[in-house]
Design a protein around this motif. Structure first.
Motif, PDB file in Angstrom:
ATOM      1  N   GLY A 376      46.872  32.938  40.253  1.00 40.25           N
ATOM      2  CA  GLY A 376      46.145  33.539  41.361  1.00 40.25           C
ATOM      3  C   GLY A 376      45.075  34.525  40.931  1.00 40.25           C
ATOM      4  O   GLY A 376      44.333  35.035  41.765  1.00 40.25           O
ATOM      5  N   ALA A 377      44.983  34.791  39.629  1.00 39.16           N
ATOM      6  CA  ALA A 377      43.951  35.693  39.115  1.00 39.16           C
ATOM      7  C   ALA A 377      43.035  34.919  38.171  1.00 39.16           C
ATOM      8  O   ALA A 377      43.490  34.043  37.431  1.00 39.16           O
ATOM      9  N   VAL A 378      41.735  35.216  38.199  1.00 38.75           N
ATOM     10  CA  VAL A 378      40.788  34.526  37.322  1.00 38.75           C
ATOM     11  C   VAL A 378      40.986  34.951  35.877  1.00 38.75           C
ATOM     12  O   VAL A 378      41.005  34.126  34.966  1.00 38.75           O
ATOM     13  N   GLY A 379      41.114  36.247  35.648  1.00 37.47           N
ATOM     14  CA  GLY A 379      41.269  36.731  34.274  1.00 37.47           C
ATOM     15  C   GLY A 379      40.822  38.167  34.164  1.00 37.47           C
ATOM     16  O   GLY A 379      40.927  38.950  35.114  1.00 37.47           O
ATOM     17  N   VAL A 380      40.300  38.522  32.997  1.00 32.94           N
ATOM     18  CA  VAL A 380      39.876  39.894  32.717  1.00 32.94           C
ATOM     19  C   VAL A 380      38.444  39.897  32.183  1.00 32.94           C
ATOM     20  O   VAL A 380      37.949  38.865  31.723  1.00 32.94           O
ATOM     21  N   PRO A 381      37.775  41.052  32.214  1.00 33.92           N
ATOM     22  CA  PRO A 381      36.398  41.110  31.715  1.00 33.92           C
ATOM     23  C   PRO A 381      36.303  40.753  30.228  1.00 33.92           C
ATOM     24  O   PRO A 381      37.200  41.059  29.431  1.00 33.92           O
ATOM     25  N   LEU A 382      35.196  40.119  29.868  1.00 36.91           N
ATOM     26  CA  LEU A 382      34.909  39.788  28.470  1.00 36.91           C
ATOM     27  C   LEU A 382      34.610  41.063  27.686  1.00 36.91           C
ATOM     28  O   LEU A 382      34.420  42.141  28.277  1.00 36.91           O
ATOM     29  N   PRO A 383      34.559  41.012  26.349  1.00 32.95           N
ATOM     30  CA  PRO A 383      34.229  42.198  25.560  1.00 32.95           C
ATOM     31  C   PRO A 383      32.945  42.870  26.039  1.00 32.95           C
ATOM     32  O   PRO A 383      31.956  42.192  26.334  1.00 32.95           O
ATOM     33  N   ASP A 384      32.975  44.187  26.117  1.00 29.55           N
ATOM     34  CA  ASP A 384      31.826  45.018  26.506  1.00 29.55           C
ATOM     35  C   ASP A 384      31.412  44.825  27.963  1.00 29.55           C
ATOM     36  O   ASP A 384      30.325  45.259  28.361  1.00 29.55           O
ATOM     37  N   MET A 445      41.568  44.102  41.887  1.00 29.13           N
ATOM     38  CA  MET A 445      42.000  44.147  40.499  1.00 29.13           C
ATOM     39  C   MET A 445      43.390  44.783  40.437  1.00 29.13           C
ATOM     40  O   MET A 445      43.662  45.753  41.153  1.00 29.13           O
ATOM     41  N   ASP A 446      44.252  44.199  39.602  1.00 23.10           N
ATOM     42  CA  ASP A 446      45.588  44.793  39.501  1.00 23.10           C
ATOM     43  C   ASP A 446      45.647  45.827  38.386  1.00 23.10           C
ATOM     44  O   ASP A 446      44.642  46.122  37.726  1.00 23.10           O
ATOM     45  N   ALA A 447      46.825  46.394  38.160  1.00 21.86           N
ATOM     46  CA  ALA A 447      46.972  47.492  37.211  1.00 21.86           C
ATOM     47  C   ALA A 447      46.724  47.090  35.770  1.00 21.86           C
ATOM     48  O   ALA A 447      46.479  47.946  34.914  1.00 21.86           O
ATOM     49  N   ASP A 448      46.758  45.781  35.478  1.00 18.81           N
ATOM     50  CA  ASP A 448      46.490  45.292  34.127  1.00 18.81           C
ATOM     51  C   ASP A 448      45.043  44.858  33.935  1.00 18.81           C
ATOM     52  O   ASP A 448      44.683  44.335  32.872  1.00 18.81           O
ATOM     53  N   GLY A 449      44.224  45.026  34.963  1.00 23.48           N
ATOM     54  CA  GLY A 449      42.811  44.656  34.859  1.00 23.48           C
ATOM     55  C   GLY A 449      42.517  43.216  35.203  1.00 23.48           C
ATOM     56  O   GLY A 449      41.396  42.743  34.995  1.00 23.48           O
ATOM     57  N   PHE A 450      43.494  42.461  35.752  1.00 26.98           N
ATOM     58  CA  PHE A 450      43.264  41.075  36.175  1.00 26.98           C
ATOM     59  C   PHE A 450      42.607  41.087  37.555  1.00 26.98           C
ATOM     60  O   PHE A 450      43.022  41.817  38.437  1.00 26.98           O
TER      61      PHE A 450
END
Length: 450
Positions: A376-384, A445-450
């Motif tokens: 249900g989450a796309v993912g997290v931001p790429l580096p930088d 965004m959740d607490a893990d940055g997802f």
């Protein structure tokens, strides 16, 4: 919020060093390093890096003799064919700007792009020339240069590509045109010493891509060489192990940020083979998979759905894959789950990576991390890349889990729109000193940055 998402990175570095060379300089450096490798595979015809660099320089010579100079905007209305790559880098070598146009655009749409960018030099398919001819003459586009889909294809394949292209355009034979790129390259064999105008990789416009235009006319998005270099490094940092001569399936169109930024520039920047497919066919796609064994495949959800329906995929070993990326539209959870299981059954050591992005950041700025994923989450931001969720029309950050507007800060963020007023409405510096892009998209965004 703080970049808590970096704990999910695993082997991916938190920060990267991005080259501030132009698109042409970046490609040239790679071509020197990988000169004997295959840069492009076009329906089985292999073109080496030294050939593509020579073709690029020849195309730059043609452009110069046609009167193209630094700052001019050159229209490229071509599908994924070898000359699209050569022209893309040739335009940049002169310090000019590539305006990437959908090759199947209507005459009214092409006219809109021509007028907005004052285009005097346009590259298009010969099978589309007759359809646009009177409009081109009306707008004084004297340099309408044609390319054939079957140019650079293997000899045995040319008749099949030609027949299909003519049938789709409802033509009995290839139309008579004034200018053809392959002929101009022969006629302009001498080298102009004045070629090449230094440009700033960070601040000068290198490419103009157009948004989907969900409401009103599509927006012209101005991107720099630095934007493309940064994207290439961010995306390729997601791959842990590379084969000796990796291939990239280039089926996503080059007039789109995903196709141009990843399947073309990133592939050539890292010495890969860009396996170009001008028109999608699931059956042909499977044949290319079996023959070329690419390290990376990319596609929109409908492509992966089509592959799952193709019977020949059931007998295809996929152990050669090192990355499978899905973007351009939301990937249904059921499709991802099904395709991941399919990849596992066929020996692939990877899962389908989702991505979120927009043309204003070239393409993806958020992807599924290598170490873990959440349904249900796309993912997290790429580096930088920094992402925050704010109250609409505000830079006030909202608490974890609350829905708001997605704001992005990244080295891939555009220089701006062609319209300054539109630029000022979405792009500005906040109190933290960072330049943020208001995406207009809602998310959380959740607490893990997802």
């Amino acid at each position: 919020m703080e970049p808590v998402w970096t704990k999910t990175y695993g082997f991916v570095p938190e920060h990267l060093e991005y080259p501030d060379t132009t698109l042409y300089q970046t490609f040239q450096k790679s071509a020197y390093k990988h000169r004997y490798r295959t840069a492009i595979d076009y329906y089985g015809a292999a073109m080496r890096y030294d050939w593509l660099l020579e073709r690029t320089d020849a195309a730059a010579n043609v452009l110069y003799n046609l009167g193209v100079r630094a700052g001019d905007r050159v229209g490229i209305a071509l599908p994924n064919v070898p000359d699209t790559a050569a022209l893309f880098y040739a335009v940049n070598r002169l310090g000019a700007v590539s305006v990437m146009i959908h090759p199947l655009s209507s005459t009214d749409e092409v006219e809109y792009f021509i007028r907005e960018n004052h285009i005097q030099t346009l590259f298009l398919l010969d099978v589309a020339y007759t359809r646009h001819q009177s409009m081109l003459e009306k707008n004084h586009v004297h340099n309408a240069v044609c390319v054939s889909l079957w140019d650079n294809a293997p000899k045995w394949k040319k008749p099949f590509i030609k027949k299909a292209a003519l049938a789709k355009a409802k033509l009995k034979k290839a139309p008579e045109v004034g200018l053809r790129l392959r002929e101009l390259i022969k006629l302009n064999a001498f080298e102009n010493r004045e070629l090449g105008t230094p440009t700033d990789a960070k601040t000068d416009i290198a490419v103009i891509l157009y948004s989907g235009g969900s409401s009103g006319n599509p927006k012209g998005i101005c991107l720099s060489s630095y934007n493309f270099n940064a994207l290439a490094m961010q995306v390729f940092s997601q791959i842990k192990e590379w084969p000796d001569e990796p291939g990239m399936m280039a089926i996503l169109p080059f007039f789109h940020g995903f196709g141009l930024g990843v399947c073309l520039h990133a592939a050539l920047m890292f010495g890969m083979t860009s396996i170009m497919v001008a028109q999608f066919s699931a059956k042909e796609f499977v044949g290319i998979l079996k023959r070329n064994k690419p390290a990376i495949i990319t596609g929109v959800p409908t492509l992966y759905e089509a592959l799952r329906r193709e019977k020949k995929m059931e007998k295809t070993d996929l152990s050669f894959l090192r990355g499978a990326f899905c973007g351009g539209d939301a990937c249904p959870p059921a499709l991802k789950k099904d395709f991941d299981a399919f990849l596992k059954r066929h020996g692939a050591p990877v899962q389908l990576k989702e991505g979120y992005g927009l043309t204003e950041t070239v393409t993806a700025c958020v992807v599924t991390p290598p170490a873990c994923e959440k349904e249900g989450a796309v993912g997290v931001p790429l580096p930088d890349v920094f992402v925050k969720i704010c109250a609409p029309s505000s830079d006030t950050e909202l608490p974890v889990g609350q829905v708001g507007e997605i704001l992005v800060c990244s080295p891939t963020v555009m220089l701006g729109y062609l319209d300054k007023e539109e630029t000022d409405s979405v792009l500005y510096r906040h109190a933290d000193g960072k330049l943020w892009l208001r995406t207009g998209d809602l998310g959380k965004m959740d607490a893990d940055g997802f």
